[in-house]
Design a protein around this motif. Structure first.
Motif, PDB file in Angstrom:
ATOM      1  N   GLY A   1       3.606  18.347  10.056  1.00 26.51           N
ATOM      2  CA  GLY A   1       2.163  18.534   9.843  1.00 26.51           C
ATOM      3  C   GLY A   1       1.508  17.252   9.376  1.00 26.51           C
ATOM      4  O   GLY A   1       2.182  16.315   8.939  1.00 26.51           O
ATOM      5  N   ILE A   2       0.192  17.230   9.494  1.00 25.61           N
ATOM      6  CA  ILE A   2      -0.571  16.025   9.139  1.00 25.61           C
ATOM      7  C   ILE A   2      -0.803  15.961   7.635  1.00 25.61           C
ATOM      8  O   ILE A   2      -1.194  16.949   7.014  1.00 25.61           O
ATOM      9  CB  ILE A   2      -1.906  16.015   9.902  1.00 25.61           C
ATOM     10  CG1 ILE A   2      -1.644  15.866  11.394  1.00 25.61           C
ATOM     11  CG2 ILE A   2      -2.822  14.904   9.407  1.00 25.61           C
ATOM     12  CD1 ILE A   2      -2.878  15.971  12.252  1.00 25.61           C
ATOM     13  N   ARG A   3      -0.547  14.818   7.062  1.00 26.29           N
ATOM     14  CA  ARG A   3      -0.786  14.582   5.635  1.00 26.29           C
ATOM     15  C   ARG A   3      -2.093  13.822   5.444  1.00 26.29           C
ATOM     16  O   ARG A   3      -2.436  12.962   6.255  1.00 26.29           O
ATOM     17  CB  ARG A   3       0.338  13.736   5.050  1.00 26.29           C
ATOM     18  CG  ARG A   3       1.496  14.503   4.449  1.00 26.29           C
ATOM     19  CD  ARG A   3       2.314  15.181   5.506  1.00 26.29           C
ATOM     20  NE  ARG A   3       3.610  15.631   4.986  1.00 26.29           N
ATOM     21  CZ  ARG A   3       4.406  16.455   5.624  1.00 26.29           C
ATOM     22  NH1 ARG A   3       4.064  16.943   6.795  1.00 26.29           N
ATOM     23  NH2 ARG A   3       5.566  16.808   5.103  1.00 26.29           N
ATOM     24  N   ALA A   4      -2.776  14.111   4.338  1.00 28.39           N
ATOM     25  CA  ALA A   4      -3.971  13.334   3.981  1.00 28.39           C
ATOM     26  C   ALA A   4      -3.807  12.834   2.551  1.00 28.39           C
ATOM     27  O   ALA A   4      -3.450  13.593   1.653  1.00 28.39           O
ATOM     28  CB  ALA A   4      -5.225  14.186   4.105  1.00 28.39           C
ATOM     29  N   ILE A   5      -4.042  11.535   2.387  1.00 29.82           N
ATOM     30  CA  ILE A   5      -3.756  10.864   1.117  1.00 29.82           C
ATOM     31  C   ILE A   5      -5.021  10.211   0.573  1.00 29.82           C
ATOM     32  O   ILE A   5      -5.891   9.795   1.337  1.00 29.82           O
ATOM     33  CB  ILE A   5      -2.653   9.808   1.346  1.00 29.82           C
ATOM     34  CG1 ILE A   5      -1.319  10.520   1.607  1.00 29.82           C
ATOM     35  CG2 ILE A   5      -2.523   8.851   0.177  1.00 29.82           C
ATOM     36  CD1 ILE A   5      -0.213   9.601   2.027  1.00 29.82           C
ATOM     37  N   ASP A   6      -5.103  10.104  -0.737  1.00 26.46           N
ATOM     38  CA  ASP A   6      -6.219   9.448  -1.406  1.00 26.46           C
ATOM     39  C   ASP A   6      -6.196   7.949  -1.100  1.00 26.46           C
ATOM     40  O   ASP A   6      -5.395   7.209  -1.657  1.00 26.46           O
ATOM     41  CB  ASP A   6      -6.110   9.694  -2.918  1.00 26.46           C
ATOM     42  CG  ASP A   6      -7.187   8.965  -3.711  1.00 26.46           C
ATOM     43  OD1 ASP A   6      -7.954   8.195  -3.104  1.00 26.46           O
ATOM     44  OD2 ASP A   6      -7.256   9.185  -4.930  1.00 26.46           O
ATOM     45  N   GLY A   7      -7.082   7.514  -0.207  1.00 27.79           N
ATOM     46  CA  GLY A   7      -7.176   6.100   0.127  1.00 27.79           C
ATOM     47  C   GLY A   7      -8.503   5.535  -0.337  1.00 27.79           C
ATOM     48  O   GLY A   7      -9.064   4.650   0.272  1.00 27.79           O
ATOM     49  N   SER A   8      -9.014   6.080  -1.444  1.00 30.05           N
ATOM     50  CA  SER A   8     -10.371   5.732  -1.862  1.00 30.05           C
ATOM     51  C   SER A   8     -10.442   4.404  -2.588  1.00 30.05           C
ATOM     52  O   SER A   8     -11.520   3.882  -2.807  1.00 30.05           O
ATOM     53  CB  SER A   8     -10.932   6.831  -2.764  1.00 30.05           C
ATOM     54  OG  SER A   8     -10.132   6.946  -3.913  1.00 30.05           O
ATOM     55  N   GLY A   9      -9.313   3.846  -2.976  1.00 31.78           N
ATOM     56  CA  GLY A   9      -9.416   2.590  -3.716  1.00 31.78           C
ATOM     57  C   GLY A   9      -8.067   2.094  -4.145  1.00 31.78           C
ATOM     58  O   GLY A   9      -7.241   1.726  -3.316  1.00 31.78           O
ATOM     59  N   ASP A  10      -7.852   2.098  -5.449  1.00 30.22           N
ATOM     60  CA  ASP A  10      -6.642   1.524  -6.010  1.00 30.22           C
ATOM     61  C   ASP A  10      -5.404   2.313  -5.577  1.00 30.22           C
ATOM     62  O   ASP A  10      -5.493   3.479  -5.208  1.00 30.22           O
ATOM     63  CB  ASP A  10      -6.747   1.528  -7.539  1.00 30.22           C
ATOM     64  CG  ASP A  10      -7.870   0.627  -8.006  1.00 30.22           C
ATOM     65  OD1 ASP A  10      -8.266  -0.250  -7.212  1.00 30.22           O
ATOM     66  OD2 ASP A  10      -8.348   0.805  -9.137  1.00 30.22           O
ATOM     67  N   PRO A  11      -4.232   1.646  -5.637  1.00 31.24           N
ATOM     68  CA  PRO A  11      -2.994   2.338  -5.286  1.00 31.24           C
ATOM     69  C   PRO A  11      -2.761   3.563  -6.170  1.00 31.24           C
ATOM     70  O   PRO A  11      -3.083   3.552  -7.358  1.00 31.24           O
ATOM     71  CB  PRO A  11      -1.907   1.285  -5.529  1.00 31.24           C
ATOM     72  CG  PRO A  11      -2.552   0.151  -6.237  1.00 31.24           C
ATOM     73  CD  PRO A  11      -4.014   0.243  -6.003  1.00 31.24           C
ATOM     74  N   ILE A  12      -2.214   4.613  -5.570  1.00 28.80           N
ATOM     75  CA  ILE A  12      -1.911   5.819  -6.330  1.00 28.80           C
ATOM     76  C   ILE A  12      -0.471   5.674  -6.841  1.00 28.80           C
ATOM     77  O   ILE A  12       0.496   6.043  -6.161  1.00 28.80           O
ATOM     78  CB  ILE A  12      -2.045   7.077  -5.437  1.00 28.80           C
ATOM     79  CG1 ILE A  12      -3.363   7.055  -4.682  1.00 28.80           C
ATOM     80  CG2 ILE A  12      -1.917   8.349  -6.261  1.00 28.80           C
ATOM     81  CD1 ILE A  12      -4.589   7.055  -5.551  1.00 28.80           C
ATOM     82  N   GLY A  13      -0.358   5.119  -8.041  1.00 24.99           N
ATOM     83  CA  GLY A  13       0.959   4.822  -8.605  1.00 24.99           C
ATOM     84  C   GLY A  13       1.876   6.035  -8.617  1.00 24.99           C
ATOM     85  O   GLY A  13       3.049   5.945  -8.246  1.00 24.99           O
ATOM     86  N   GLY A  14       1.332   7.179  -9.023  1.00 20.37           N
ATOM     87  CA  GLY A  14       2.145   8.392  -9.115  1.00 20.37           C
ATOM     88  C   GLY A  14       2.749   8.763  -7.770  1.00 20.37           C
ATOM     89  O   GLY A  14       3.912   9.167  -7.694  1.00 20.37           O
ATOM     90  N   LEU A  15       1.998   8.591  -6.690  1.00 22.84           N
ATOM     91  CA  LEU A  15       2.496   8.955  -5.366  1.00 22.84           C
ATOM     92  C   LEU A  15       3.589   7.982  -4.918  1.00 22.84           C
ATOM     93  O   LEU A  15       4.593   8.393  -4.337  1.00 22.84           O
ATOM     94  CB  LEU A  15       1.347   8.964  -4.345  1.00 22.84           C
ATOM     95  CG  LEU A  15       1.754   9.389  -2.941  1.00 22.84           C
ATOM     96  CD1 LEU A  15       2.130  10.864  -2.920  1.00 22.84           C
ATOM     97  CD2 LEU A  15       0.653   9.115  -1.940  1.00 22.84           C
ATOM     98  N   ILE A  16       3.394   6.690  -5.214  1.00 23.85           N
ATOM     99  CA  ILE A  16       4.421   5.707  -4.860  1.00 23.85           C
ATOM    100  C   ILE A  16       5.705   6.022  -5.620  1.00 23.85           C
ATOM    101  O   ILE A  16       6.809   5.994  -5.065  1.00 23.85           O
ATOM    102  CB  ILE A  16       3.929   4.274  -5.165  1.00 23.85           C
ATOM    103  CG1 ILE A  16       2.658   3.971  -4.359  1.00 23.85           C
ATOM    104  CG2 ILE A  16       5.008   3.253  -4.840  1.00 23.85           C
ATOM    105  CD1 ILE A  16       2.029   2.629  -4.665  1.00 23.85           C
TER     106      ILE A  16
END
Lengths: 302, 360
Positions: B171-186
């Motif tokens: 399935g298609i994923r959508a990620i917060d790409g609004s600005g700074d890196p999402i440390g928690g996701l990395i």
């Protein structure tokens, strides 16, 4: 000098004479320096354009220290080169789409009656007055996978097409936003073309297609070039539309500048990116200029 | 009365005086929510935040402060660190209290943001671990994984491992790409890759980002909260990282998605005082009023973001309560990114994140 004029001047009331004498050299001076008329505009451009631009250029060489490090960084980072080339290619596609869409439209505007022309002009201008963000969001609704276009395609039995978050989607959205900048210069040039020239070509035996190709098209080229340059240059700096309609593979340079300046506070690198974009635009225009001049001459000769 | 008793009296009085001085210095910070009537008459403060219902809610929370102290409160925004930097560099700071994202106050502590004097604000009711050297939280929220009910039916994803497993959970994923890196996701990417986040190194950033990239070319990087909400309401993606506030609104508007609360990513906005503001004490007074129980209740009721005063008991309807992140259960499930690591590696992480966003 004013004294010699004073002595040779014919009689009259003192003050009036003095006035006339004072005004004369002033008028002379203005006539000698007509460029002074441009002073307000020049001052405004220096304050609002040249000074900030110089600041950007100087910061690109001076931050964090004096040197070329920001430019070395720009050209040694793959992402930057790739995105720079992509920015030019997307802008070129947008320009092409605009020319193809605008040319027949502008022509139509020159041949219809005044009432119909007003309707056509309004169709161009009303979207132009609507904020670019709103129009871009409307495109999101049209282009997305579950959007209007894909629903219709699926309903009539075709498979869906991937439009949003692709370069194609970005080109479609940007072309719509920029279309007025192509239609208006084209229209103003086409309006000045004497249609009797086409009739003359026809009466001399040219088929319609040939008459268009040899007479009308060359005469309209100045409008095509003017519109193309405006659209291309505006497209290079687009930010909102590629950000909302595009995916990672359609990111344009302005988005990278934004992340350098706003989230990394790296004004030097952001400035360098801006300067690279500006300089490469100038180079491209310089390359296109002789071509345009030649075509223009051809057009005026015929 | 004898000589001795007089001496004892003096000693006693001194002792009381000493004790009371000591007590006063220990409790010098006025309790959170303190508002001194008329104390800021004729003064002006500029409060900067992100606009929308959030800033409106913050203003509602500060209404008491404004009414009673007599201060004139101006609003500006949205917060942009680059603008603040320009103000600080030109020594003309017009932003008095600034609401920022979670990392900037740590990255620019002491250079753009003042080190906070904790004798002027009461931080005793703020959730543990959220007070920085240069910031107090402005509110709490989370980044939560929302999955589409239709796609996964009986076998929904249960956490980030499933999010990164595109074979078992296509399935298609959508990620917060609004600005700074999402440390928690990395960090979760590193964990899903079989790595450890105990002693992160810069090489781990590459690993985590590679894991995100492996989600495939169809992955959506949304740019604004509104866009994420629109993705959910139109069902464009199968798993979406969403801010809790946007997730709540999307569900309220009929989006058929369910949150996965295991290891939701803890995020907060921060309140800061820039270096070089004209009236630091007035800025402290605003922050201290903002941290109070009543102000935090109003903030949550108006915005649905979680309060940062642990005594606040906001009255909200169940749909809002379902997405509040300050209940004991949610606090236990939350995942806190390694702030120290991301602050130290902010530039490297941002560069790699930007490359990911630009298709590389």
């Amino acid at each position: 000098m004013s004294q010699t004029i004073d002595t040779t001047a014919p009689g009259g009331s003192g003050p009036r004479q003095a006035n006339g004498v004072a005004a004369q050299p002033r008028r002379w001076r203005l006539a000698a320096y007509p460029s002074l008329l441009a002073l307000p505009a020049v001052l405004l451009l220096i304050a609002a354009m040249a000074y900030p631009l110089l600041t950007i250029v100087s910061r690109s060489f001076s931050e964090p220290e004096w040197g070329l490090q920001n430019y070395v960084w720009f050209f040694s980072t793959d992402v930057n080169i790739q995105v720079l080339l992509r920015t030019f290619s997307i802008s070129a596609w947008v320009t092409l789409v605009c020319v193809i869409a605008a040319y027949p439209y502008a022509y139509l505007m020159t041949v219809v009656g005044p009432r119909m022309r007003l309707v056509l002009i309004l169709c161009v201008l009303v979207p132009f007055w609507v904020s670019g963000v709103v129009r871009t969001l409307a495109w999101v609704i049209l282009l997305q996978d579950s959007g209007v276009i894909n629903s219709v395609l699926k309903a009539i039995g075709f498979g869906g097409v991937k439009l949003i978050r692709t370069p194609t989607g970005v080109v479609i959205g940007m072309a719509q936003v920029l279309l007025p900048f192509m239609i208006l210069p084209l229209y103003s040039v086409m309006r000045g073309i004497d249609l009797r020239l086409v009739q003359a070509a026809r009466s001399l035996g040219a088929r319609p297609a040939l008459a268009f190709w040899q007479v009308y098209l060359p005469l309209s080229l100045p409008g095509v070039f003017a519109g193309a340059i405006i659209v291309f240059i505006l497209a290079l700096g687009f930010y909102i539309t590629p950000a909302l309609l595009g995916g990672p593979r359609s990111t344009m340079l302005s988005t990278l500048v934004q992340s350098q300046v706003l989230s990394l506070l790296n004004w030097g690198r952001g400035g360098a990116m801006g300067v690279v974009l500006l300089v490469s635009t100038f180079i491209l225009l310089a390359l296109a200029a002789p071509l345009m001049r030649q075509r223009h001459k051809q057009a005026s000769r015929s | 009365m004898g000589y001795k008793s007089a001496l004892a009296g003096i000693a006693g009085a001194t002792a009381i005086a000493l004790v009371s001085t000591f007590a006063a210095s220990a409790q010098e910070a006025p309790p959170a929510g303190t508002i001194v009537d008329g104390s800021l008459k004729g003064k002006t403060l500029t409060f900067v935040s992100y606009g929308g219902i959030y800033q409106d809610g913050q203003n509602a929370a500060l209404k008491d402060f404004v009414d009673k102290t007599g201060v004139t409160l101006l609003n500006d925004g949205p917060t942009e660190i680059a603008k603040l930097q320009a103000q600080v560099e030109s020594k003309n700071v017009t932003w008095d209290v600034v609401d920022t994202a979670d990392l900037p106050p740590y990255v620019h502590c002491g250079t753009l943001f003042q080190k906070l004097d904790l004798s002027k604000i009461d931080v005793s009711h703020i959730p543990a671990g959220q007070v920085g050297e240069c910031s107090v939280p402005a509110m709490n929220y989370g980044v939560v994984l929302m999955y589409k009910n239709d796609t996964y039916k009986d076998n929904p994803p249960k956490g980030w491992k499933d999010f990164f497993d595109t074979e078992k959970f296509p399935g298609i994923r959508a990620i917060d790409g609004s600005g700074d890196p999402i440390g928690g996701l990395i960090e979760q990417g590193v964990l899903a890759d079989g790595g450890s986040v105990e002693n992160m190194t810069p090489a781990d950033i590459d690993k985590g980002i590679a894991k995100i990239k492996a989600l495939g070319p169809d992955t959506i990087y949304w740019k604004t909260g509104a866009e994420s909400q629109q993705l959910a309401e139109s069902g464009e993606a199968d798993m979406i990282l969403m801010w809790t506030g946007r997730a709540m609104t999307a569900v309220k508007n009929g989006a058929q998605y369910t949150p996965v609360w295991q290891d939701w990513l803890v995020v907060m906005d921060q309140l800061t005082i820039p270096v070089g503001v004209k009236d630091t004490d007035a800025a402290y007074a605003l922050i201290n009023a903002y941290l109070g129980k009543n102000a935090q209740e109003v903030l949550t009721e108006k915005t649905s973001y979680s309060p940062i005063n642990n005594e606040a008991q906001p009255k909200v309807d169940p749909s809002v309560a379902a997405f509040l992140t300050n209940t004991p259960e949610r606090v236990k499930q939350g995942y806190q990114q390694n702030i120290k690591f991301w602050v130290q590696n902010f530039d490297a992480a941002s560069e790699k994140w930007t490359a990911l966003m630009a298709g590389n």
